[in-house]
Enzyme design. Structure first.
Site, mmCIF file in Angstrom:
data_model
loop_
_atom_site.group_PDB
_atom_site.id
_atom_site.type_symbol
_atom_site.label_atom_id
_atom_site.label_comp_id
_atom_site.label_asym_id
_atom_site.label_seq_id
_atom_site.Cartn_x
_atom_site.Cartn_y
_atom_site.Cartn_z
ATOM 1 N N GLU A 127 5.155 -6.842 -9.321
ATOM 2 C CA GLU A 127 6.511 -6.380 -9.032
ATOM 3 C C GLU A 127 7.544 -7.291 -9.678
ATOM 4 O O GLU A 127 8.600 -6.829 -10.133
ATOM 5 C CB GLU A 127 6.742 -6.302 -7.521
ATOM 6 C CG GLU A 127 8.075 -5.650 -7.161
ATOM 7 C CD GLU A 127 8.328 -5.545 -5.672
ATOM 8 O OE1 GLU A 127 9.398 -5.037 -5.294
ATOM 9 O OE2 GLU A 127 7.455 -5.973 -4.878
ATOM 10 N N ASN A 140 0.688 -10.786 -5.311
ATOM 11 C CA ASN A 140 0.695 -9.975 -6.523
ATOM 12 C C ASN A 140 1.948 -10.257 -7.367
ATOM 13 O O ASN A 140 3.071 -10.123 -6.867
ATOM 14 C CB ASN A 140 0.666 -8.499 -6.107
ATOM 15 C CG ASN A 140 0.371 -7.570 -7.252
ATOM 16 O OD1 ASN A 140 0.649 -7.857 -8.396
ATOM 17 N ND2 ASN A 140 -0.200 -6.414 -6.940
ATOM 18 N N PRO A 170 11.245 -15.783 2.273
ATOM 19 C CA PRO A 170 9.984 -16.086 2.966
ATOM 20 C C PRO A 170 9.135 -14.834 3.155
ATOM 21 O O PRO A 170 9.666 -13.726 3.299
ATOM 22 C CB PRO A 170 10.440 -16.649 4.317
ATOM 23 C CG PRO A 170 11.805 -16.081 4.523
ATOM 24 C CD PRO A 170 12.412 -15.946 3.154
ATOM 25 N N LEU A 221 13.816 -7.714 5.071
ATOM 26 C CA LEU A 221 12.623 -7.071 4.528
ATOM 27 C C LEU A 221 13.018 -5.926 3.598
ATOM 28 O O LEU A 221 14.092 -5.349 3.719
ATOM 29 C CB LEU A 221 11.753 -6.521 5.662
ATOM 30 C CG LEU A 221 10.983 -7.542 6.499
ATOM 31 C CD1 LEU A 221 10.407 -6.881 7.741
ATOM 32 C CD2 LEU A 221 9.883 -8.198 5.678
ATOM 33 N N GLY A 222 12.125 -5.612 2.662
ATOM 34 C CA GLY A 222 12.303 -4.439 1.822
ATOM 35 C C GLY A 222 13.281 -4.605 0.682
ATOM 36 O O GLY A 222 13.718 -3.603 0.097
ATOM 37 N N GLU A 223 13.645 -5.850 0.326
ATOM 38 C CA GLU A 223 14.627 -6.053 -0.745
ATOM 39 C C GLU A 223 14.072 -6.840 -1.922
ATOM 40 O O GLU A 223 14.848 -7.350 -2.740
ATOM 41 C CB GLU A 223 15.858 -6.760 -0.191
ATOM 42 C CG GLU A 223 16.646 -5.940 0.815
ATOM 43 C CD GLU A 223 18.041 -6.491 1.049
ATOM 44 O OE1 GLU A 223 19.004 -5.862 0.582
ATOM 45 O OE2 GLU A 223 18.141 -7.570 1.668
ATOM 46 N N GLU A 283 0.827 -1.203 0.000
ATOM 47 C CA GLU A 283 0.000 0.000 0.000
ATOM 48 C C GLU A 283 0.868 1.263 0.000
ATOM 49 O O GLU A 283 0.482 2.290 -0.567
ATOM 50 C CB GLU A 283 -0.926 0.006 1.221
ATOM 51 C CG GLU A 283 -2.009 -1.071 1.189
ATOM 52 C CD GLU A 283 -1.484 -2.423 1.652
ATOM 53 O OE1 GLU A 283 -0.281 -2.514 2.000
ATOM 54 O OE2 GLU A 283 -2.255 -3.392 1.658
#
Length: 428
Positions: free
Chosen positions: A341, A338, A270, A311-313, A65
């Site tokens: 990406e 989704n 994961p 996270l975030g990679e 989001e």
């Protein structure tokens, strides 16, 4: 203002829970789930003044989001350069992404915990001219506070899976009251539109899925270059957002690939990195060598699995892997994730058969032959091999599927927002 009984109960329970919140937030901070330096934002005490002029408040749950709202913010400031945009989320990862992704005149704050007091303080401080909620992030106390402050509300990219719709049907009066506070609701897909119409009795708009047009955050150039050099010449594939029960299938597929391609490297990411310890044990039990991303370093020629326990990679992993399994789809009752990406990052999409949460999108992918479906480890290995050989789905096909599925959602939503904004002077 008369509230439904269930909503009154919710407000009472969250009020009773208020004294415990500081301790809860401190405990979450010790686990890395809160930013201890910004705890007051979560309690409804913002750390910066309200900017002068028109202020749009936009709220989303987490990373996906966040990118939608950042893309909307880009479009809004291009259309209305006088705007100030406050974006709230609830996770540290989304805060980090937005610090690098938001345009000028837009800024991030953590959303307050949904108690009556925190919501009231937040609304009194910011006094937004318009509130834009994304997807299904409907915090009742925030909605009540916005309504009491006469703030127009919009729900963009509304998404509800079948389970969420069934849950709302068990509390129809609460659902109708909360949804009835919104001046405009735009559904991301047909299932959500039909479910909201059944709940409210009103016709709902179907602009399309904003996530399909959200601009992703590019991976850091130095990290990408270093990883690409470490993996140069090797066959690489990605298992993205795996859930418990899927890792074993993925590792079985990778062992089959290694029998044919001894240089193959799997990047296993994961959905919840806190599962990494258990996954590392499964990798060892499978007789495979692994490196954990969180440990630093880069995979050498002997590393068979790179465990992406950070996270975030995801943009980095998609950029490195020509083939990507979009997990959450190999087992029932998860609903899939989704694939956009992955396509935007250059990965060809592989999915399991269970994609109910994104059925419209995957239907477009199938119509354009932009994906491969695999139901077990053998089919998964075959799909990866097909992509490595150059016979997999084309990038152009994925882009065509995304364009078809979007239907101009960004422009339709942007127009609806701009129509509800006051002029440059703001409210008087």
């Amino acid at each position: 203002m008369t509230l439904p009984p269930a909503l009154n109960w919710y407000r009472g329970l969250t009020w009773l829970a208020t004294p415990a919140l500081p301790a809860v937030l401190d405990r979450r901070a010790r686990r890395g789930k809160e930013d201890p330096g910004r705890r007051n934002e979560r309690l409804g005490y913002p750390d910066r003044p309200r900017p002068d002029g028109v202020l749009v408040w936009m709220h989303g749950a987490s990373v996906g989001e966040s990118l939608v709202l950042a893309s909307l913010a880009d479009a809004l400031v291009e259309t209305r350069p006088d705007l100030n945009i406050l974006v709230t989320t609830g996770t540290t990862t989304s805060a980090d992404i937005l610090s690098r992704r938001l345009p000028p005149r837009a800024f991030h704050q953590y959303v307050p915990v949904d108690t009556p007091g925190a919501a009231r303080r937040f609304m009194a401080h910011w006094a937004p001219d318009l509130a834009v909620f994304a997807e299904s992030e409907l915090w009742p106390n925030l909605i009540v506070a916005a309504h009491r402050h006469s703030v127009p509300l919009m729900l963009v990219n509304a998404r509800m899976n079948a389970r969420s719709i069934r849950s709302w049907h068990r509390r129809p009066d609460t659902a109708r009251w909360l949804l009835g506070r919104f001046d405009w609701i735009g559904a991301a897909d047909i299932r959500t539109r039909d479910g909201l119409e059944d709940l409210t009795g009103y016709r709902m708009r179907l602009p399309g899925n904003l996530k399909l047009e959200a601009r992703p955050l590019a991976p850091p150039a130095d990290a990408f270059t270093a990883a690409a050099e470490a993996l140069a010449g090797r066959r690489v594939w990605l298992a993205a957002s795996t859930h418990d029960g899927e890792d074993a299938i993925v590792l079985d597929a990778h062992k089959q690939l290694l029998a044919r391609h001894p240089d193959a490297c799997l990047i296993l990411a994961p959905r919840h990195p806190e599962r990494a310890d258990g996954i590392a044990l499964k990798i060892a039990d499978a007789g495979l060598t692994a490196l954990r991303r969180s440990a630093g370093g880069l995979p050498d020629a002997h590393c068979q699995v790179w465990l992406a326990d950070t996270l975030g990679e995801m943009a980095l992993w998609y950029g490195l892997a020509p083939a990507a399994l979009i997990a959450g789809s190999l087992l029932p009752d998860i609903g899939g994730h989704n694939p956009v990406e992955a396509s935007q990052g250059g990965s060809a999409v592989i999915s399991g058969p269970h994609v109910a949460s994104f059925d419209d999108l995957y239907a477009a992918y199938r119509r354009h032959n932009a994906m491969i479906t695999a139901v077990d480890a053998g089919e998964l290995a075959g799909a990866v091999d097909c992509i490595w050989s150059g016979s997999g789905p084309a990038q152009d096909a994925a882009m065509a599927a995304i364009a078809e599925a979007s239907g101009g959602a960004m422009q339709k939503t942007l127009t609806a927002i701009v129509e509800r904004l006051p002029d440059a002077r703001g409210r008087t």
